[in-house]
Motif scaffolding. Structure first.
Motif, PDB file in Angstrom:
ATOM      1  N   GLU A 208     -11.585   1.294  27.461  1.00 29.10           N
ATOM      2  CA  GLU A 208     -10.924   0.434  26.482  1.00 29.10           C
ATOM      3  C   GLU A 208     -10.745   1.161  25.154  1.00 29.10           C
ATOM      4  OE1 GLU A 208     -12.414  -3.955  27.976  1.00 29.10           O
ATOM      5  OE2 GLU A 208     -13.721  -2.775  26.679  1.00 29.10           O
ATOM      6  N   ARG A 209     -11.777   1.887  24.725  1.00 24.70           N
ATOM      7  CA  ARG A 209     -11.669   2.646  23.468  1.00 24.70           C
ATOM      8  C   ARG A 209     -10.533   3.656  23.541  1.00 24.70           C
ATOM      9  NH1 ARG A 209     -17.438   2.349  23.862  1.00 24.70           N
ATOM     10  NH2 ARG A 209     -17.543   4.431  24.804  1.00 24.70           N
ATOM     11  N   CYS A 210     -10.459   4.383  24.644  1.00 20.55           N
ATOM     12  CA  CYS A 210      -9.377   5.366  24.808  1.00 20.55           C
ATOM     13  C   CYS A 210      -8.014   4.686  24.775  1.00 20.55           C
ATOM     14  CB  CYS A 210      -9.548   6.126  26.122  1.00 20.55           C
ATOM     15  SG  CYS A 210     -10.925   7.281  26.120  1.00 20.55           S
ATOM     16  N   GLY A 211      -7.894   3.584  25.499  1.00 24.38           N
ATOM     17  CA  GLY A 211      -6.618   2.863  25.539  1.00 24.38           C
ATOM     18  C   GLY A 211      -6.192   2.353  24.184  1.00 24.38           C
TER      19      GLY A 211
ATOM     20  N   MET B 117      -7.109   3.489  21.212  1.00 27.09           N
ATOM     21  CA  MET B 117      -6.762   4.581  20.302  1.00 27.09           C
ATOM     22  C   MET B 117      -5.434   5.231  20.666  1.00 27.09           C
ATOM     23  SD  MET B 117      -8.971   4.227  18.051  1.00 27.09           S
ATOM     24  CE  MET B 117      -8.706   5.631  16.992  1.00 27.09           C
ATOM     25  N   LEU B 118      -5.135   5.347  21.949  1.00 25.44           N
ATOM     26  CA  LEU B 118      -3.828   5.881  22.352  1.00 25.44           C
ATOM     27  C   LEU B 118      -2.708   4.948  21.913  1.00 25.44           C
ATOM     28  CD1 LEU B 118      -4.631   7.263  25.910  1.00 25.44           C
ATOM     29  CD2 LEU B 118      -4.077   8.592  23.856  1.00 25.44           C
ATOM     30  N   GLU B 119      -2.911   3.655  22.102  1.00 23.78           N
ATOM     31  CA  GLU B 119      -1.904   2.689  21.670  1.00 23.78           C
ATOM     32  C   GLU B 119      -1.773   2.688  20.146  1.00 23.78           C
ATOM     33  OE1 GLU B 119      -0.590  -1.959  22.268  1.00 23.78           O
ATOM     34  OE2 GLU B 119      -2.459  -1.269  23.145  1.00 23.78           O
ATOM     35  N   PHE B 120      -2.908   2.790  19.470  1.00 25.45           N
ATOM     36  CA  PHE B 120      -2.908   2.840  18.013  1.00 25.45           C
ATOM     37  C   PHE B 120      -2.095   4.026  17.521  1.00 25.45           C
ATOM     38  CE2 PHE B 120      -5.794   3.602  14.097  1.00 25.45           C
ATOM     39  CZ  PHE B 120      -4.950   2.885  13.272  1.00 25.45           C
ATOM     40  N   GLU B 121      -2.301   5.185  18.127  1.00 24.00           N
ATOM     41  CA  GLU B 121      -1.557   6.387  17.737  1.00 24.00           C
ATOM     42  C   GLU B 121      -0.055   6.203  17.939  1.00 24.00           C
ATOM     43  OE1 GLU B 121      -1.676  11.198  18.483  1.00 24.00           O
ATOM     44  OE2 GLU B 121      -2.476   9.873  20.020  1.00 24.00           O
ATOM     45  N   ASP B 122       0.333   5.591  19.044  1.00 29.93           N
ATOM     46  CA  ASP B 122       1.758   5.386  19.339  1.00 29.93           C
ATOM     47  C   ASP B 122       2.396   4.320  18.456  1.00 29.93           C
ATOM     48  OD1 ASP B 122       1.759   7.305  21.322  1.00 29.93           O
ATOM     49  OD2 ASP B 122       1.501   5.864  22.960  1.00 29.93           O
ATOM     50  N   ALA B 123       1.679   3.228  18.236  1.00 28.78           N
ATOM     51  CA  ALA B 123       2.273   2.073  17.561  1.00 28.78           C
ATOM     52  C   ALA B 123       2.190   2.142  16.042  1.00 28.78           C
ATOM     53  CB  ALA B 123       1.596   0.793  18.046  1.00 28.78           C
ATOM     54  N   CYS B 124       1.178   2.806  15.526  1.00 27.98           N
ATOM     55  CA  CYS B 124       0.929   2.798  14.072  1.00 27.98           C
ATOM     56  C   CYS B 124       0.657   4.218  13.591  1.00 27.98           C
ATOM     57  CB  CYS B 124      -0.262   1.897  13.762  1.00 27.98           C
ATOM     58  SG  CYS B 124      -0.165   0.235  14.409  1.00 27.98           S
ATOM     59  N   GLN B 125       1.642   5.051  13.661  1.00 26.72           N
ATOM     60  CA  GLN B 125       1.434   6.469  13.374  1.00 26.72           C
ATOM     61  C   GLN B 125       0.903   6.724  11.969  1.00 26.72           C
ATOM     62  OE1 GLN B 125       5.087   8.395  14.432  1.00 26.72           O
ATOM     63  NE2 GLN B 125       4.813   7.980  16.613  1.00 26.72           N
ATOM     64  N   ASP B 126       1.399   6.008  10.988  1.00 24.36           N
ATOM     65  CA  ASP B 126       0.935   6.215   9.607  1.00 24.36           C
ATOM     66  C   ASP B 126      -0.525   5.806   9.440  1.00 24.36           C
ATOM     67  OD1 ASP B 126       3.419   7.168   8.925  1.00 24.36           O
ATOM     68  OD2 ASP B 126       4.099   5.280   8.033  1.00 24.36           O
ATOM     69  N   LEU B 127      -0.882   4.649  10.004  1.00 29.07           N
ATOM     70  CA  LEU B 127      -2.272   4.201   9.910  1.00 29.07           C
ATOM     71  C   LEU B 127      -3.207   5.096  10.716  1.00 29.07           C
ATOM     72  CD1 LEU B 127      -1.917   0.313  10.116  1.00 29.07           C
ATOM     73  CD2 LEU B 127      -2.542   1.699   8.135  1.00 29.07           C
ATOM     74  N   PHE B 128      -2.728   5.561  11.866  1.00 31.87           N
ATOM     75  CA  PHE B 128      -3.536   6.474  12.677  1.00 31.87           C
ATOM     76  C   PHE B 128      -3.787   7.770  11.896  1.00 31.87           C
ATOM     77  CE2 PHE B 128      -4.215   9.737  15.899  1.00 31.87           C
ATOM     78  CZ  PHE B 128      -5.237   9.154  16.635  1.00 31.87           C
ATOM     79  N   ALA B 129      -2.755   8.275  11.235  1.00 31.97           N
ATOM     80  CA  ALA B 129      -2.917   9.486  10.421  1.00 31.97           C
ATOM     81  C   ALA B 129      -3.933   9.255   9.309  1.00 31.97           C
ATOM     82  CB  ALA B 129      -1.569   9.912   9.847  1.00 31.97           C
ATOM     83  N   GLN B 130      -3.926   8.054   8.729  1.00 34.50           N
ATOM     84  CA  GLN B 130      -4.909   7.710   7.694  1.00 34.50           C
ATOM     85  C   GLN B 130      -6.319   7.731   8.283  1.00 34.50           C
ATOM     86  OE1 GLN B 130      -4.314   3.877   5.818  1.00 34.50           O
ATOM     87  NE2 GLN B 130      -6.466   3.759   5.246  1.00 34.50           N
ATOM     88  N   LEU B 131      -6.489   7.158   9.471  1.00 32.55           N
ATOM     89  CA  LEU B 131      -7.795   7.156  10.118  1.00 32.55           C
ATOM     90  C   LEU B 131      -8.277   8.575  10.387  1.00 32.55           C
ATOM     91  CD1 LEU B 131     -10.132   5.597  11.519  1.00 32.55           C
ATOM     92  CD2 LEU B 131      -8.804   5.826  13.623  1.00 32.55           C
ATOM     93  N   VAL B 132      -7.397   9.416  10.908  1.00 34.55           N
ATOM     94  CA  VAL B 132      -7.751  10.803  11.213  1.00 34.55           C
ATOM     95  C   VAL B 132      -8.146  11.552   9.940  1.00 34.55           C
ATOM     96  CG1 VAL B 132      -6.840  12.996  12.066  1.00 34.55           C
ATOM     97  CG2 VAL B 132      -6.388  10.885  13.327  1.00 34.55           C
ATOM     98  N   THR B 133      -7.457  11.279   8.860  1.00 33.94           N
ATOM     99  CA  THR B 133      -7.787  11.915   7.578  1.00 33.94           C
ATOM    100  C   THR B 133      -9.136  11.432   7.055  1.00 33.94           C
ATOM    101  OG1 THR B 133      -5.455  12.143   7.005  1.00 33.94           O
ATOM    102  CG2 THR B 133      -7.024  12.209   5.186  1.00 33.94           C
ATOM    103  N   ASP B 134      -9.355  10.114   7.141  1.00 35.37           N
ATOM    104  CA  ASP B 134     -10.587   9.530   6.618  1.00 35.37           C
ATOM    105  C   ASP B 134     -11.802   9.803   7.507  1.00 35.37           C
ATOM    106  OD1 ASP B 134      -9.076   8.549   4.552  1.00 35.37           O
ATOM    107  OD2 ASP B 134      -9.018   6.489   5.303  1.00 35.37           O
ATOM    108  N   ALA B 135     -11.562   9.964   8.806  1.00 39.70           N
ATOM    109  CA  ALA B 135     -12.669  10.160   9.753  1.00 39.70           C
ATOM    110  C   ALA B 135     -12.266  11.159  10.830  1.00 39.70           C
ATOM    111  CB  ALA B 135     -13.051   8.836  10.380  1.00 39.70           C
TER     112      ALA B 135
END
Length: 72
Positions: free
Chosen positions: A41-44, A46-64
């Motif tokens: 579930e975690r993998c799914g 995060m993969l969906e998060f990366e595809d659907a919310c690229q800007d927010l995902f980039a923020q998460l990657v930067t912050d953590a």
């Protein structure tokens, strides 16, 4: 803070919405939510998060940058 537990066959899209909402409270809130899910579930989510919310995902990657450790 409430911790939501999802059954194995949960709708990943619902989890994604909650991840995005939790991100407003910081990466620790996202990490806390992910800890309640199975590894698949975690993998799914995060993969969906990366595809659907690229800007927010980039923020998460930067912050953590260690976020990949959370999904193991």
């Amino acid at each position: 803070m409430a911790i939501f537990r999802f059954p194995f066959n949960c709708d990943i899209s619902i989890s994604l919405v909650i991840v995005v909402e939790r991100l407003e409270y910081g990466v620790d809130a996202v990490k806390e939510l992910l800890s309640t899910l199975t590894s698949d579930e975690r993998c799914g989510v995060m993969l969906e998060f990366e595809d659907a919310c690229q800007d927010l995902f980039a923020q998460l990657v930067t912050d953590a940058p260690q976020w990949t450790e959370w999904i193991v």
